[in-house]
Write an enzyme that holds these catalytic residues in place. Sequence first.
Site, PDB file in Angstrom:
ATOM      1  N   SER A 108       0.844  -1.189   0.000  1.00 35.30           N
ATOM      2  CA  SER A 108       0.000   0.000   0.000  1.00 35.30           C
ATOM      3  C   SER A 108       0.881   1.241   0.000  1.00 35.30           C
ATOM      4  O   SER A 108       1.982   1.231   0.545  1.00 35.30           O
ATOM      5  CB  SER A 108      -0.895   0.004   1.241  1.00 35.30           C
ATOM      6  N   SER A 109       0.370   2.314  -0.579  1.00 32.39           N
ATOM      7  CA  SER A 109       1.157   3.553  -0.630  1.00 32.39           C
ATOM      8  C   SER A 109       1.295   4.203   0.743  1.00 32.39           C
ATOM      9  O   SER A 109       2.087   5.139   0.910  1.00 32.39           O
ATOM     10  CB  SER A 109       0.521   4.545  -1.606  1.00 32.39           C
ATOM     11  N   CYS A 110       0.573   3.709   1.755  1.00 35.53           N
ATOM     12  CA  CYS A 110       0.702   4.279   3.097  1.00 35.53           C
ATOM     13  C   CYS A 110       2.020   3.885   3.762  1.00 35.53           C
ATOM     14  O   CYS A 110       2.317   4.343   4.862  1.00 35.53           O
ATOM     15  CB  CYS A 110      -0.468   3.869   3.977  1.00 35.53           C
ATOM     16  N   TYR A 137      -0.712  -0.541  10.127  1.00 39.06           N
ATOM     17  CA  TYR A 137      -0.885  -1.219   8.837  1.00 39.06           C
ATOM     18  C   TYR A 137       0.339  -0.987   7.958  1.00 39.06           C
ATOM     19  O   TYR A 137       0.839  -1.905   7.305  1.00 39.06           O
ATOM     20  CB  TYR A 137      -2.139  -0.678   8.147  1.00 39.06           C
ATOM     21  N   LYS A 141       3.004  -3.719   6.252  1.00 41.02           N
ATOM     22  CA  LYS A 141       3.269  -3.809   4.814  1.00 41.02           C
ATOM     23  C   LYS A 141       4.754  -3.599   4.501  1.00 41.02           C
ATOM     24  O   LYS A 141       5.297  -4.222   3.587  1.00 41.02           O
ATOM     25  CB  LYS A 141       2.404  -2.799   4.057  1.00 41.02           C
ATOM     26  N   HIS A 180     -13.033   3.030   2.942  1.00 37.07           N
ATOM     27  CA  HIS A 180     -12.134   4.083   2.478  1.00 37.07           C
ATOM     28  C   HIS A 180     -12.934   5.266   1.944  1.00 37.07           C
ATOM     29  O   HIS A 180     -14.160   5.193   1.793  1.00 37.07           O
ATOM     30  CB  HIS A 180     -11.201   3.534   1.393  1.00 37.07           C
TER      31      HIS A 180
END
Length: 312
Positions: A108-110, A137, A141, A180
């Site tokens: 994920s881009s987070c 999270y 990842k 989301h």
Amino acid sequence: MDTGSRIYVAGHRGLVGSAIVRRLQALGHANLITRSHRELDLLEQAAVRRFFELEKPEYVFLAAAKVGGIHANDTYPVDFIRDNISIQTNVIDAAYRNGCNKLLFLGSSCIYPKLCPQPIKEEYLLTAPLEPTNEWYAIAKIAGIKVCQAYRKQYGFDAIAAMPTNLYGPGDSFHPENSHVLPALIRRFQEAKENGLPEVTIWGTGTPRREFLYVEDLADALVFLMQNYSEAEHINVGCGEDMTIMELTEVVAKIVGFEGTIYTDPSKPDGTPRKLLDVSRLAQTGWKAATCLEDGIAKTYAWYLAQIKSNK
């Protein structure tokens, strides 16, 4: 990977996993392996090992994860870090041990720092603090990326990692609290329209900028990367364009047909100020997103209406 290869899609009922299955089927792949959570709990290491020993998948798309929005991440930090680390470690290890040819891990881009230079390059990983509301999270990842790199370094296992931007599309969660931003907006505007409400208030100031990728485009990109990418470093997957949350809100309201007033609530968290991925490395591989945001939201809205109708 040819049409006869044994391909396991972990998380095939989720937003991304279901799109991967549709894409593979459209390309003629008939030997797909799937398991529901009831059939296989990926948190149980022994069960995962038995599954891989029996099925011997040649390729794995690891799209299974514990996911949610800002509220869910901030409320259930233990669930997000514990469950995601367990799922991805169990699957990656079992895939290696049972002779899997290649595995694609979905992140994920987070994973990137909260105040990251824009657009975000892959090398910005671990250069500054994360966004606090979803760091659990994100850390899970990041661990997944490093596990893939470790298995490649120590054992030569062809494990790659793709980091998509914000996703939306058929199969998304429209939960009133844990969804989301884009599906949450679709639901709120649809309910406001149905109930004749004169106004809708969105979380935050509306100024953060976000990039959105239609999930069918992501699935196409992941299949492409499985065929054409084999590097230790993770690769960004996005469309290369972003907009403010307020701009997104106005697009959703127009597509849904809500004509009331839109207000912001600055007392609610905004999250990361901006999150636009640098997709130049992906572009160099020859892949580019095909679906514009308006078309993608319209298709997602139509899917949501169909779900509402079928559940009545």
